[in-house]
Design a protein around this motif. Sequence first.
Motif, PDB file in Angstrom:
ATOM      1  N   LEU B  77       8.807 -21.839  -4.078  1.00 32.97           N
ATOM      2  CA  LEU B  77       8.071 -22.968  -3.494  1.00 32.97           C
ATOM      3  C   LEU B  77       8.901 -24.253  -3.579  1.00 32.97           C
ATOM      4  N   ALA B  78       9.723 -24.349  -4.630  1.00 36.94           N
ATOM      5  CA  ALA B  78      10.569 -25.534  -4.780  1.00 36.94           C
ATOM      6  C   ALA B  78      11.655 -25.575  -3.707  1.00 36.94           C
ATOM      7  N   LEU B  79      12.125 -24.403  -3.298  1.00 39.00           N
ATOM      8  CA  LEU B  79      13.125 -24.351  -2.234  1.00 39.00           C
ATOM      9  C   LEU B  79      12.505 -24.760  -0.908  1.00 39.00           C
ATOM     10  N   GLY B  80      11.254 -24.352  -0.718  1.00 41.87           N
ATOM     11  CA  GLY B  80      10.552 -24.635   0.538  1.00 41.87           C
ATOM     12  C   GLY B  80       9.330 -23.747   0.579  1.00 41.87           C
ATOM     13  N   GLY B  81       8.557 -23.787   1.632  1.00 36.72           N
ATOM     14  CA  GLY B  81       7.363 -22.950   1.672  1.00 36.72           C
ATOM     15  C   GLY B  81       6.147 -23.785   1.350  1.00 36.72           C
ATOM     16  N   ASP B  82       5.029 -23.471   2.025  1.00 36.27           N
ATOM     17  CA  ASP B  82       3.837 -24.301   1.887  1.00 36.27           C
ATOM     18  C   ASP B  82       2.882 -23.785   0.833  1.00 36.27           C
ATOM     19  N   GLU B  83       2.699 -22.495   0.823  1.00 35.14           N
ATOM     20  CA  GLU B  83       1.834 -21.930  -0.209  1.00 35.14           C
ATOM     21  C   GLU B  83       2.212 -20.483  -0.465  1.00 35.14           C
ATOM     22  N   ALA B  84       1.769 -19.983  -1.626  1.00 30.18           N
ATOM     23  CA  ALA B  84       2.160 -18.628  -2.001  1.00 30.18           C
ATOM     24  C   ALA B  84       0.939 -17.801  -2.385  1.00 30.18           C
ATOM     25  N   PHE B  85       1.048 -16.509  -2.128  1.00 25.35           N
ATOM     26  CA  PHE B  85       0.052 -15.554  -2.602  1.00 25.35           C
ATOM     27  C   PHE B  85       0.699 -14.684  -3.667  1.00 25.35           C
ATOM     28  N   ARG B  86      -0.011 -14.429  -4.717  1.00 22.98           N
ATOM     29  CA  ARG B  86       0.417 -13.389  -5.634  1.00 22.98           C
ATOM     30  C   ARG B  86      -0.695 -12.370  -5.738  1.00 22.98           C
ATOM     31  N   VAL B  87      -0.374 -11.137  -5.341  1.00 22.51           N
ATOM     32  CA  VAL B  87      -1.348 -10.062  -5.468  1.00 22.51           C
ATOM     33  C   VAL B  87      -1.136  -9.469  -6.854  1.00 22.51           C
ATOM     34  N   ASN B  88      -2.125  -9.590  -7.667  1.00 23.82           N
ATOM     35  CA  ASN B  88      -1.998  -9.328  -9.089  1.00 23.82           C
ATOM     36  C   ASN B  88      -1.896  -7.832  -9.397  1.00 23.82           C
ATOM     37  N   SER B  89      -0.668  -7.316  -9.475  1.00 21.32           N
ATOM     38  CA  SER B  89      -0.489  -5.896  -9.772  1.00 21.32           C
ATOM     39  C   SER B  89       0.919  -5.654 -10.279  1.00 21.32           C
ATOM     40  N   ASP B  90       1.081  -4.689 -11.145  1.00 22.30           N
ATOM     41  CA  ASP B  90       2.408  -4.376 -11.666  1.00 22.30           C
ATOM     42  C   ASP B  90       3.015  -3.146 -11.012  1.00 22.30           C
ATOM     43  N   SER B  91       2.371  -2.634  -9.970  1.00 26.91           N
ATOM     44  CA  SER B  91       2.848  -1.380  -9.394  1.00 26.91           C
ATOM     45  C   SER B  91       4.267  -1.528  -8.852  1.00 26.91           C
ATOM     46  N   ARG B  92       5.049  -0.481  -8.962  1.00 29.25           N
ATOM     47  CA  ARG B  92       6.425  -0.481  -8.502  1.00 29.25           C
ATOM     48  C   ARG B  92       6.629   0.443  -7.305  1.00 29.25           C
ATOM     49  N   ASP B  93       5.551   1.098  -6.870  1.00 25.82           N
ATOM     50  CA  ASP B  93       5.678   2.022  -5.742  1.00 25.82           C
ATOM     51  C   ASP B  93       5.747   1.222  -4.437  1.00 25.82           C
ATOM     52  N   SER B  94       6.784   1.471  -3.643  1.00 18.37           N
ATOM     53  CA  SER B  94       6.997   0.665  -2.427  1.00 18.37           C
ATOM     54  C   SER B  94       5.802   0.710  -1.492  1.00 18.37           C
ATOM     55  N   PHE B  95       5.183   1.888  -1.352  1.00 19.37           N
ATOM     56  CA  PHE B  95       4.068   2.004  -0.417  1.00 19.37           C
ATOM     57  C   PHE B  95       2.882   1.169  -0.890  1.00 19.37           C
ATOM     58  N   TYR B  96       2.654   1.173  -2.179  1.00 19.61           N
ATOM     59  CA  TYR B  96       1.556   0.375  -2.730  1.00 19.61           C
ATOM     60  C   TYR B  96       1.820  -1.113  -2.478  1.00 19.61           C
TER      61      TYR B  96
END
Lengths: 319, 247
Positions: B77-96
């Motif tokens: 966000l400091a580099l640029g970008g208006d807003e961010a989403f974080r989907v709260n999950s630790d999964s490492r599977d690409s499809f997920y």
Amino acid sequence: MSVLIFLDQSDGHVKKNSLEAACYGAKVAELLNTTAEGIILGTINDPASLGKYGLKKIHLVKNESLNNFDDAVFTEVIADAVKKTDAKVIIFSNNFNGKAIAPRLSAKLKAGLVSGALALPELSNGFVVKKNVFSGKAFANVSIKTEIKIISLNANAYKITEGNETAEVSELNVDIPPSKVKVKEVNKIVGEVPLAEAEIVVSGGRGLKGPENWGIVTDLAKALGAATACSRPVSDSDWRPHHEHVGQTGLTIAPNLYIAIGISGAIQHLAGVNRSKKIVVINKDPEAPFFKAADYGIVGDAFEVVPKITEAVKKLKGI
Amino acid sequence: MKILVCISKTPDTTAKIAFTDNNTKFAEAGVQFILNPYDEWYALVRAIELKEADTSTILHLINVGGADADPIIRKALALGGDEAFRVNSDSRDSFYIASQIAEIAKQNNYDLIFTGKETIDYNGSSVGGMVAELLNLPYISLATKFTLAGTSCTLHREIEGGEEIDEVSLPVVVSCQKGVAEQRIPNMRGIMSARTKPLKVTEPVNADTLTSIDSFELPPPKAGVKLVPADKPEELVRLLHEEAKVF
Ligand SMILES: Cc1cc2nc3c(=O)[nH]c(=O)nc-3n(C[C@H](O)[C@H](O)[C@H](O)COP(=O)(O)OP(=O)(O)OC[C@H]3O[C@@H](n4cnc5c(N)ncnc54)[C@H](O)[C@@H]3O)c2cc1C
Ligand SMILES: Nc1ncnc2c1ncn2[C@@H]1O[C@H](COP(=O)(O)O)[C@@H](O)[C@H]1O
């Protein structure tokens, strides 16, 4: 059931990395007691001869439009073929096109994907495939949990062997969806060994001082039938073209032999080449970090040593 | 114009790689985590350039990760970008991960979705293609150049021994690598304003995982370099031919 191998072609020839995938797929089929079948999109010369790589059948989807690559269209066509051939394992080369299609197909079929496989699947406890992680600094054993499984095989990870069978060739009738991607130009560098497919790579770094000195690198590469590569500062300074840049931010390669000339061996450089089977380092500094990752080395001045190596190679090969 | 950039958190390039729990977990102790270089230098910077060229552009960032990803999201966000989403999950599977990104994308109708070439830890190079398929959009993988002209774009992508130039109408998913943009450093104003930009944490939707990592291995240690004297280069050639058998 079958093992289906996507054979990526260009100008009517199956790419070398896809032949590796074919041989790998034939072995996977053997382990699963089934047959290996190839699928080719576009037009190709002499498909029956591909039987020599262990493929029993070749499915052709002949359509001029498929000579232009569009991953969405290719995914649709392959998904259809998967149904028609009852394929349970689908194999790609992890080359540029493979990287574009395999993930799409995985999402479409909800079939687990291991990209960048290094070895045959381990079947004693499920279906587990070994791949590189952490930019070549480790391996992961990844378990595919779905009924249909997709593997994309790293370049040069499986040896091509040839038998003398021929494959049964048939045309597959599938609907070809319209493409949303217009391929405007395809620019190929002719007459050079493509770096991504090369078995031997000769690479130069900042130690060579300037582009005018690259003759010693290209002469050695020519004698060895090798491709040429370079470190990042070399391509950043436009001493060499950008497609030759290997490393963390460039291309990742795994040739049988990587010869590094005047390259210090920074960790970001190693990330792109540390999967090479043998590494030779030529550097005048005995403390250069690259020697720690090397199999063979010469501590010396590249300008003196390299031309002599080239001479010795020519002598050995009688050229 | 609405752009989504997918950003991930990875160990620093120079991090020591080790595993714990019987080689099933990456040893995070003492490791510095960074914004995945391809996401930062190429995907994000190109998106910021597009916003600079057309200031009405809305630039969103998304990360699928735990709260430990918040610092790298703030950096983005400091580099640029208006807003961010974080989907709260630790999964490492690409499809997920792709399923979560596709879900947010469906709610926001982006014209462009950028990903990096690959994450430098798991090296899947997969999430972008999966997102494209889930959204039924065209996908250009490993782009080395991206130019926008109205509602269509021209892309260069690498192919074996050359490059291809493609033209696609928006919306499109693009995975970005070297050539697309040049690395930037966040400035003080960016860092200050990033603190107040929205970082929305959402819970994941139901999605399958198709693969799992059973274990990790480290490569066997190298036997050590065999040095050949500088005045005996023919000896090196002999070793390569007879011992290593590489030609
Ligand atoms: C985030 C990040 C990503 C990066 N990505 C990459 C990447 O993808 N690829 C990459 O290559 N680099 C990358 N780098 C840069 C990397 O860290 C090194 O700076 C770079 O690899 C050094 O290039 P070099 O070895 O050619 O030059 P140098 O480090 O300058 O080394 C030159 C070597 O040549 C030797 N030498 C000098 N003269 C002679 C002679 N006459 N004969 C023999 N040897 C001689 C010297 O002893 C020295 O070891 C990256 C850096 C960062 C921070
Ligand atoms: N957890 C994540 N959250 C958001 N984006 C991600 C995540 N993982 C991967 N990506 C994006 O997908 C790209 C390819 O990742 P991968 O398929 O894991 O190599 C990365 O460069 C990111 O842009």
